[in-house]
Design a protein around this motif. Structure first.
Motif, PDB file in Angstrom:
ATOM      1  N   ASP A 143       0.708  -1.254   0.140  1.00 23.76           N
ATOM      2  CA  ASP A 143      -0.005   0.001   0.084  1.00 23.76           C
ATOM      3  C   ASP A 143       1.111   1.254  -0.204  1.00 23.76           C
ATOM      4  OD1 ASP A 143       0.766   0.375   2.498  1.00 23.76           O
ATOM      5  OD2 ASP A 143      -0.954  -0.271   3.683  1.00 23.76           O
ATOM      6  N   ARG A 144       0.250   2.404   0.048  1.00 24.24           N
ATOM      7  CA  ARG A 144       0.894   3.569   0.020  1.00 24.24           C
ATOM      8  C   ARG A 144       2.027   3.884   1.132  1.00 24.24           C
ATOM      9  NH1 ARG A 144      -0.845   5.101  -5.097  1.00 24.24           N
ATOM     10  NH2 ARG A 144      -2.947   5.086  -5.250  1.00 24.24           N
ATOM     11  N   LYS A 145       1.677   3.268   2.062  1.00 24.08           N
ATOM     12  CA  LYS A 145       2.658   3.219   3.457  1.00 24.08           C
ATOM     13  C   LYS A 145       3.664   2.180   3.480  1.00 24.08           C
ATOM     14  CE  LYS A 145      -0.977   5.520   6.288  1.00 24.08           C
ATOM     15  NZ  LYS A 145      -1.600   5.145   7.549  1.00 24.08           N
ATOM     16  N   GLY A 146       3.762   1.269   2.219  1.00 25.78           N
ATOM     17  CA  GLY A 146       4.753   0.381   2.177  1.00 25.78           C
ATOM     18  C   GLY A 146       4.186  -0.904   2.955  1.00 25.78           C
ATOM     19  N   GLN A 147       3.023  -0.922   3.521  1.00 24.25           N
ATOM     20  CA  GLN A 147       2.599  -1.944   4.295  1.00 24.25           C
ATOM     21  C   GLN A 147       1.945  -3.104   3.456  1.00 24.25           C
ATOM     22  OE1 GLN A 147      -0.494  -0.998   7.387  1.00 24.25           O
ATOM     23  NE2 GLN A 147      -0.640  -2.950   7.917  1.00 24.25           N
ATOM     24  N   GLU A 148       2.208  -4.317   3.858  1.00 20.77           N
ATOM     25  CA  GLU A 148       1.628  -5.776   2.974  1.00 20.77           C
ATOM     26  C   GLU A 148       0.050  -5.588   3.120  1.00 20.77           C
ATOM     27  OE1 GLU A 148       2.161 -10.176   3.525  1.00 20.77           O
ATOM     28  OE2 GLU A 148       3.957  -9.085   2.661  1.00 20.77           O
ATOM     29  N   ASN A 166       8.237   1.902 -14.673  1.00 19.35           N
ATOM     30  CA  ASN A 166       9.328   1.464 -14.037  1.00 19.35           C
ATOM     31  C   ASN A 166       9.587  -0.326 -14.010  1.00 19.35           C
ATOM     32  OD1 ASN A 166      10.265   3.889 -13.167  1.00 19.35           O
ATOM     33  ND2 ASN A 166       8.822   3.651 -11.389  1.00 19.35           N
ATOM     34  N   GLY A 167       8.539  -0.718 -14.699  1.00 23.54           N
ATOM     35  CA  GLY A 167       8.753  -2.075 -15.027  1.00 23.54           C
ATOM     36  C   GLY A 167       8.311  -3.062 -14.043  1.00 23.54           C
ATOM     37  N   LYS A 168       7.412  -2.378 -13.072  1.00 25.41           N
ATOM     38  CA  LYS A 168       6.777  -2.892 -11.782  1.00 25.41           C
ATOM     39  C   LYS A 168       5.184  -3.567 -12.171  1.00 25.41           C
ATOM     40  CE  LYS A 168      10.117  -2.169  -8.918  1.00 25.41           C
ATOM     41  NZ  LYS A 168      10.796  -3.393  -8.204  1.00 25.41           N
ATOM     42  N   LEU A 169       4.959  -4.542 -11.697  1.00 20.31           N
ATOM     43  CA  LEU A 169       3.591  -5.026 -11.762  1.00 20.31           C
ATOM     44  C   LEU A 169       2.727  -4.425 -10.564  1.00 20.31           C
ATOM     45  CD1 LEU A 169       3.861  -8.718 -12.230  1.00 20.31           C
ATOM     46  CD2 LEU A 169       2.949  -7.021 -13.813  1.00 20.31           C
ATOM     47  N   THR A 170       1.626  -3.696 -11.012  1.00 15.87           N
ATOM     48  CA  THR A 170       0.658  -3.068 -10.156  1.00 15.87           C
ATOM     49  C   THR A 170      -0.714  -3.339 -10.303  1.00 15.87           C
ATOM     50  OG1 THR A 170       0.600  -1.105 -11.747  1.00 15.87           O
ATOM     51  CG2 THR A 170       2.399  -1.123 -10.470  1.00 15.87           C
ATOM     52  N   ILE A 171      -1.640  -3.211  -9.144  1.00 19.96           N
ATOM     53  CA  ILE A 171      -2.805  -3.469  -9.164  1.00 19.96           C
ATOM     54  C   ILE A 171      -3.260  -2.034  -8.580  1.00 19.96           C
ATOM     55  CG2 ILE A 171      -4.886  -4.650  -8.322  1.00 19.96           C
ATOM     56  CD1 ILE A 171      -3.053  -7.114  -8.093  1.00 19.96           C
ATOM     57  N   GLN A 172      -4.003  -1.102  -9.248  1.00 16.02           N
ATOM     58  CA  GLN A 172      -4.700  -0.019  -9.006  1.00 16.02           C
ATOM     59  C   GLN A 172      -3.530   0.930  -8.298  1.00 16.02           C
ATOM     60  OE1 GLN A 172      -7.747  -1.474  -6.504  1.00 16.02           O
ATOM     61  NE2 GLN A 172      -9.314  -1.121  -7.762  1.00 16.02           N
ATOM     62  N   ASP A 173      -2.440   1.120  -8.991  1.00 17.86           N
ATOM     63  CA  ASP A 173      -1.338   1.583  -8.648  1.00 17.86           C
ATOM     64  C   ASP A 173      -0.608   1.138  -7.278  1.00 17.86           C
ATOM     65  OD1 ASP A 173      -1.610   3.296 -10.856  1.00 17.86           O
ATOM     66  OD2 ASP A 173      -2.854   4.757  -9.625  1.00 17.86           O
ATOM     67  N   HIS A 174      -0.951   0.058  -6.927  1.00 16.62           N
ATOM     68  CA  HIS A 174      -0.206  -0.656  -5.730  1.00 16.62           C
ATOM     69  C   HIS A 174       0.804  -1.578  -6.221  1.00 16.62           C
ATOM     70  CE1 HIS A 174      -3.048   1.474  -2.951  1.00 16.62           C
ATOM     71  NE2 HIS A 174      -3.983   0.991  -3.527  1.00 16.62           N
ATOM     72  N   LYS A 210      -9.938  -1.782   4.401  1.00 12.64           N
ATOM     73  CA  LYS A 210      -9.835  -0.649   5.001  1.00 12.64           C
ATOM     74  C   LYS A 210     -10.411   0.549   3.710  1.00 12.64           C
ATOM     75  CE  LYS A 210      -5.918  -0.830   8.216  1.00 12.64           C
ATOM     76  NZ  LYS A 210      -4.778  -0.631   8.523  1.00 12.64           N
ATOM     77  N   GLU A 211     -10.366   1.919   3.855  1.00 16.88           N
ATOM     78  CA  GLU A 211     -10.898   2.778   2.953  1.00 16.88           C
ATOM     79  C   GLU A 211     -10.171   2.801   1.700  1.00 16.88           C
ATOM     80  OE1 GLU A 211     -10.739   6.414   4.592  1.00 16.88           O
ATOM     81  OE2 GLU A 211     -12.228   6.102   6.136  1.00 16.88           O
ATOM     82  N   ASN A 212      -9.101   2.433   1.669  1.00 19.22           N
ATOM     83  CA  ASN A 212      -8.238   1.974   0.179  1.00 19.22           C
ATOM     84  C   ASN A 212      -8.679   1.062  -0.636  1.00 19.22           C
ATOM     85  OD1 ASN A 212      -7.071  -0.153   1.579  1.00 19.22           O
ATOM     86  ND2 ASN A 212      -5.305   0.964   1.689  1.00 19.22           N
ATOM     87  N   GLY A 213      -9.779   0.044  -0.144  1.00 17.82           N
ATOM     88  CA  GLY A 213     -10.189  -1.034  -0.710  1.00 17.82           C
ATOM     89  C   GLY A 213      -9.228  -2.363  -0.609  1.00 17.82           C
ATOM     90  N   LEU A 214      -8.408  -2.126   0.129  1.00 19.14           N
ATOM     91  CA  LEU A 214      -7.559  -3.386   0.174  1.00 19.14           C
ATOM     92  C   LEU A 214      -8.074  -4.041   1.508  1.00 19.14           C
ATOM     93  CD1 LEU A 214      -4.100  -1.748  -0.768  1.00 19.14           C
ATOM     94  CD2 LEU A 214      -5.474  -3.141  -2.028  1.00 19.14           C
ATOM     95  N   PHE A 215      -7.320  -5.478   1.699  1.00 18.04           N
ATOM     96  CA  PHE A 215      -7.681  -6.105   3.018  1.00 18.04           C
ATOM     97  C   PHE A 215      -6.412  -6.288   3.873  1.00 18.04           C
ATOM     98  CE2 PHE A 215     -11.540  -7.014   0.550  1.00 18.04           C
ATOM     99  CZ  PHE A 215     -12.446  -7.459   1.205  1.00 18.04           C
ATOM    100  N   TYR A 216      -6.723  -6.036   5.023  1.00 15.78           N
ATOM    101  CA  TYR A 216      -5.490  -6.273   5.917  1.00 15.78           C
ATOM    102  C   TYR A 216      -6.097  -7.392   7.062  1.00 15.78           C
ATOM    103  CZ  TYR A 216      -3.911  -1.946   4.014  1.00 15.78           C
ATOM    104  OH  TYR A 216      -3.472  -1.042   3.353  1.00 15.78           O
ATOM    105  N   LEU A 217      -4.934  -8.013   7.635  1.00 20.13           N
ATOM    106  CA  LEU A 217      -5.074  -9.051   8.889  1.00 20.13           C
ATOM    107  C   LEU A 217      -5.486  -8.208  10.299  1.00 20.13           C
ATOM    108  CD1 LEU A 217      -2.668 -11.878   8.701  1.00 20.13           C
ATOM    109  CD2 LEU A 217      -5.093 -12.074   8.260  1.00 20.13           C
ATOM    110  N   LYS A 218      -6.500  -8.541  10.972  1.00 21.80           N
ATOM    111  CA  LYS A 218      -6.726  -8.047  12.075  1.00 21.80           C
ATOM    112  C   LYS A 218      -5.843  -8.463  13.172  1.00 21.80           C
ATOM    113  CE  LYS A 218     -11.769  -8.252  11.247  1.00 21.80           C
ATOM    114  NZ  LYS A 218     -12.965  -9.095  11.922  1.00 21.80           N
ATOM    115  N   GLN A 219      -5.388  -9.821  13.011  1.00 24.55           N
ATOM    116  CA  GLN A 219      -4.652 -10.205  14.137  1.00 24.55           C
ATOM    117  C   GLN A 219      -2.960 -10.443  13.681  1.00 24.55           C
ATOM    118  OE1 GLN A 219      -6.678 -13.835  15.710  1.00 24.55           O
ATOM    119  NE2 GLN A 219      -8.368 -12.552  16.210  1.00 24.55           N
ATOM    120  N   ASN A 220      -2.039 -10.797  14.512  1.00 28.46           N
ATOM    121  CA  ASN A 220      -0.761 -11.026  14.221  1.00 28.46           C
ATOM    122  C   ASN A 220      -0.194 -12.264  14.134  1.00 28.46           C
ATOM    123  OD1 ASN A 220      -0.591  -8.451  13.371  1.00 28.46           O
ATOM    124  ND2 ASN A 220       0.002  -7.636  15.269  1.00 28.46           N
TER     125      ASN A 220
END
Length: 252
Positions: A91-96, A109-117, A173-183
């Motif tokens: 994501d924008r903050k560098g988080q997975e 830059n030759g990078k694969l992206t999904i919605q600019d991520h 989250k608001e960016n449409g991406l999913f994250y883990l609640k627990q670690n």
């Protein structure tokens, strides 16, 4: 009477929150890989204080993670992620973060992206060379295809990081991406979710949104009617209070 008005206001606010969720679902009905969201309100009873639990409610968000319909695009960079698998992006903050949107693009830059991520590779940095064709195998391995002098050569240039995630531990989250609640699901050494060899992708297909349009429209109409009823209840209680005050003043 004051308690009735208070309860009606709480119910009205909950209905407005539901309408916001439904509106977002309908707005994303054509968004690739979008997962329908809904909320439920649960009464949380306190056994020690049963007579004072009218407002002790918990609102929880849930996602319908069932597979949406498949669109056959025949594009090599379009992927359908099977079963409970997810693509991993930064994501924008560098988080997975994780997504079901398999519409991949190659940036300048030759990078694969999904919605600019940026798409994260499996123990590698993915760099797509210019002027070559690529294909993505079901395992997520990325192969470059070059044709020279009637000879076709194929080389592995990277691999996608595919993960399997427990649905109950996911939050959007608001960016449409999913994250883990627990670690507790993270790798203790890398601090990230490990790649899963059990997850596979299918090239040339995209998973569409799984939003049920008719169901959401019906719920929106139902919520609107309930909201109107709560507003009428508040108005009626307010008028009753006004009449009561007038009677008190007359008697005095």
């Amino acid at each position: 009477m004051e308690n009735t008005i208070y309860q009606s206001m709480i119910s009205a606010n909950q209905l407005l929150e539901k309408q916001t969720i439904i509106s977002n679902n309908l707005a994303n009905i054509s968004t690739t890989g979008f997962k329908e969201k809904f909320i439920t309100t649960i009464q949380n009873y306190d056994i020690k204080n049963l007579y004072n639990n009218t407002n002790n409610k918990i609102t929880k968000e849930y996602h319908n993670l069932s597979t949406g319909s498949l669109n056959h695009t025949e594009r090599n960079l379009d992927l359908f992620i099977k079963d409970d698998g997810w693509l991993t992006v930064k994501d924008r903050k560098g988080q997975e973060a994780y997504t079901k949107n398999g519409h991949l693009k190659i940036n300048s830059n030759g990078k694969l992206t999904i919605q600019d991520h940026e798409v994260i590779g499996n123990n590698c940095n993915i760099k797509i060379p210019k002027n070559i064709n690529i294909k993505i195998l079901s395992s997520g391995v990325i192969i470059s295809i070059e044709k020279k002098n009637n000879y076709i050569s194929e080389h592995k240039i990277g691999a996608l990081k595919l993960v399997s995630l427990p649905s109950q531990d996911l939050v959007e989250k608001e960016n449409g991406l999913f994250y883990l609640k627990q670690n507790n699901f993270l790798n203790q050494y890398t601090g990230t979710v490990p790649h899963s060899k059990k997850i596979h992708v299918q090239s040339g297909f995209l998973e569409e949104s799984n939003v049920n349009a008719s169901k959401n429209m019906i719920e929106m109409i139902s919520n609107a009617r309930q909201f109107e009823m709560q507003m009428k209840m508040i108005s009626m209680c307010d008028k009753n209070a006004e009449y009561a005050n007038q009677l008190i003043n007359v008697n005095n």
